[in-house]
Design an enzyme around this catalytic site. Structure first.
Site, PDB file in Angstrom:
ATOM      1  N   TRP A  31     -27.899 -35.740  25.473  1.00 11.74           N
ATOM      2  CA  TRP A  31     -26.627 -36.463  25.577  1.00 11.74           C
ATOM      3  C   TRP A  31     -26.276 -36.793  27.028  1.00 11.74           C
ATOM      4  O   TRP A  31     -25.767 -37.880  27.321  1.00 11.74           O
ATOM      5  CB  TRP A  31     -25.514 -35.684  24.894  1.00 11.74           C
TER       6      TRP A  31
ATOM      7  N   ASP B  62     -18.052 -34.664  29.338  1.00 16.39           N
ATOM      8  CA  ASP B  62     -18.211 -34.901  27.906  1.00 16.39           C
ATOM      9  C   ASP B  62     -18.102 -33.542  27.226  1.00 16.39           C
ATOM     10  O   ASP B  62     -19.007 -32.723  27.307  1.00 16.39           O
ATOM     11  CB  ASP B  62     -19.578 -35.544  27.639  1.00 16.39           C
TER      12      ASP B  62
ATOM     13  N   LYS C 218     -16.609 -32.762  15.638  1.00 18.08           N
ATOM     14  CA  LYS C 218     -17.097 -31.382  15.775  1.00 18.08           C
ATOM     15  C   LYS C 218     -15.930 -30.403  15.570  1.00 18.08           C
ATOM     16  O   LYS C 218     -15.885 -29.683  14.588  1.00 18.08           O
ATOM     17  CB  LYS C 218     -17.715 -31.149  17.158  1.00 18.08           C
TER      18      LYS C 218
END
Length: 361
Positions: free
Chosen positions: A103, A173, A197
Site C-alpha cells: 500500500w 494512511d 476496516k
C-alpha cells in the site's frame, strides 16, 4: 436464527453485530420518519444532524483538536494517494515517502505522477518484514510533506511509533488501524483512512486535515478532489455516500460504549497477544514479521507444510472461520482481527488451529 460466522476478512471487514441489528431495525423506518436513511436527502435537516453527530463522535473518540477539519469523502484510500499530492505538493516541490509494503508503494507510484518523490526510507532491506527505523531515513530538507502507511494490511507490518519530522506536515494512511487504540492527532498534518476496516462499510474515506494545510492545492487539482472545497461544503459538495456515513456514525457510538479507544486498546492487545503467542509457541505455524513491527490488526501466518494450506482453509470454512486465505501476492494465511472481531473469535480460531495441528502435525 442465522448463526454468525467468525469473519477474519481484511476488508470489507466485520461490523459489530449490535450495529447491524440496529441498521436492520431502522432500514425501512429510520427514527419514525417512514423511510430509510438511504432514501432521504443529504440536504435535509435530518441527515445534516446525523452527519454532524457522527463527526462529533469521531472527534470525541480521537480527541481531534479544534484546528482540524474532519471530512467524509468518497473514493477510498486509493483516491487519497492522488488527492494528497494534488492538495499539498506544488510542481516545484518534492515529497518524502516511507516504503513499508504494497500500500505504501501504491501511494508512492501515484504521487510520482504529480511531482518528485523521495523514498526516504524502505523496508525492502528487511524483505518488508520490519518497519525501517527513523535513524535509517534520509528525509529531504524541503519536502512538502512526509507520508507513511501506519499499518500494511497485506504484509502485516505496523508502526508502533509516530515519526518525528519537525515542521514538515506528517501524512499517514491509517486505513487499517485507525480507532484500534489512542493516537495523538496533533502530531499529524493529515490522517486518512478507508472506512471498510474499523469505521464502517466501504464507499467512504475519512480525512482529518489541519486547517493551515487547506487552500494549498495545485492549479490542476479537480474541484471534487480539493480538500478546501470539501471542508467549505461540510463534505457535501456533491451527494455523499449517505448510508456509509450513517453506519459509520453507529460504529462510533458502539466504540464509545466499549470504553472508547482506551477500551479498544485493551481488547485488541489481548487478541493480538493470544494469536501471536500461540503461533510463536509452535513450529507448525510461523509469522515472519519482526516482533517490534507486528500488526495488531492483520496477522499473516504460514503452515510449515504448505501442502496443508488448502485443507486448512477448507476445514476452517466448514467450522465457520471465514476469509483466512492470505493475499494473493504473499500467500499463506491472514487473520484480520479488527475492532468488530471479538476476543471470543480469536480464542475460537486459536482452538481450531491447535486442533488442526494435533490432527496433521
Amino acid at each position: 436464527m442465522t448463526k454468525r460466522a467468525f469473519n477474519f476478512c481484511a476488508g470489507p471487514a466485520a461490523l459489530p453485530e449490535e450495529v447491524l441489528k440496529q441498521v436492520q431495525a431502522e432500514l425501512l423506518d429510520w427514527q419514525g420518519k417512514g423511510l430509510s436513511v438511504m432514501e432521504m436527502s443529504h440536504r435535509g435537516s435530518d441527515f445534516i444532524a446525523l452527519a454532524a453527530e457522527a463527526e462529533q463522535d469521531l472527534r470525541d473518540l480521537l480527541h481531534v483538536p479544534n484546528n482540524y477539519k474532519v471530512l467524509f469523502l468518497q473514493g477510498g484510500a486509493s483516491q487519497q494517494f492522488a488527492q494528497i499530492p494534488l492538495n499539498l505538493m506544488r510542481d516545484d516541490q518534492k515529497a518524502d515517502y516511507i516504503e513499508t509494503g504494497i500500500w505504501a508503494r501504491k501511494a508512492i507510484e501515484e504521487a510520482a505522477r504529480y511531482g518528485a518523490v523521495n523514498v526516504a526510507g524502505s523496508g525492502k532491506v528487511y524483505n518488508f518484514f520490519a518497519v525501517p527505523g527513523q535513524n535509517e531515513w534520509k528525509l529531504s530538507k524541503d519536502a512538502a510533506y512526509v507520508h507513511y502507511t501506519s499499518n500494511e494490511t497485506i504484509g502485516g507490518v505496523e508502526f508502533d511509533w509516530i515519526p518525528e519530522v519537525g515542521d514538515v506536515p506528517l501524512v499517514v494512511d491509517m486505513s487499517s488501524d485507525i480507532l484500534s487504540r489512542p493516537v495523538d492527532v496533533s502530531k499529524f498534518g493529515v490522517i486518512y483512512a478507508g472506512a471498510q476496516k474499523n469505521i464502517g462499510p466501504s464507499g467512504l474515506v475519512v480525512t482529518i486535515i489541519r486547517e493551515d494545510l487547506l487552500g494549498k492545492e495545485r492549479s490542476d487539482c479537480p474541484t471534487m478532489l480539493n480538500y478546501k472545497v470539501a471542508a467549505d461544503n461540510d463534505s457535501m459538495y456533491n451527494t455523499p455516500p449517505t448510508f456509509s456515513w450513517y453506519l459509520a456514525g453507529l460504529v462510533f457510538k458502539w466504540l464509545k460504549k466499549q470504553g472508547g479507544l482506551e477500551g479498544m486498546k485493551k481488547v485488541n492487545q489481548q487478541k493480538q497477544e493470544l494469536l501471536y503467542g500461540y503461533i510463536d509457541s509452535t513450529e507448525f505455524y510461523n509469522n515472519p514479521i519482526s516482533q517490534t513491527s507486528r500488526s495488531w490488526m492483520n496477522v499473516p501466518f504460514r503452515l510449515i507444510d504448505e501442502r496443508l494450506d488448502k485443507l486448512f482453509l477448507e476445514k476452517a470454512e466448514k467450522n465457520n472461520f471465514l476469509n483466512l486465505k492470505g493475499h494473493r501476492s504473499v500467500g499463506g494465511m491472514r487473520a484480520s482481527i479488527y475492532n468488530a472481531v471479538g476476543l471470543e473469535a480469536v480464542q475460537a480460531l486459536v482452538a481450531f488451529m491447535k486442533e488442526f495441528e494435533r490432527e496433521h502435525g
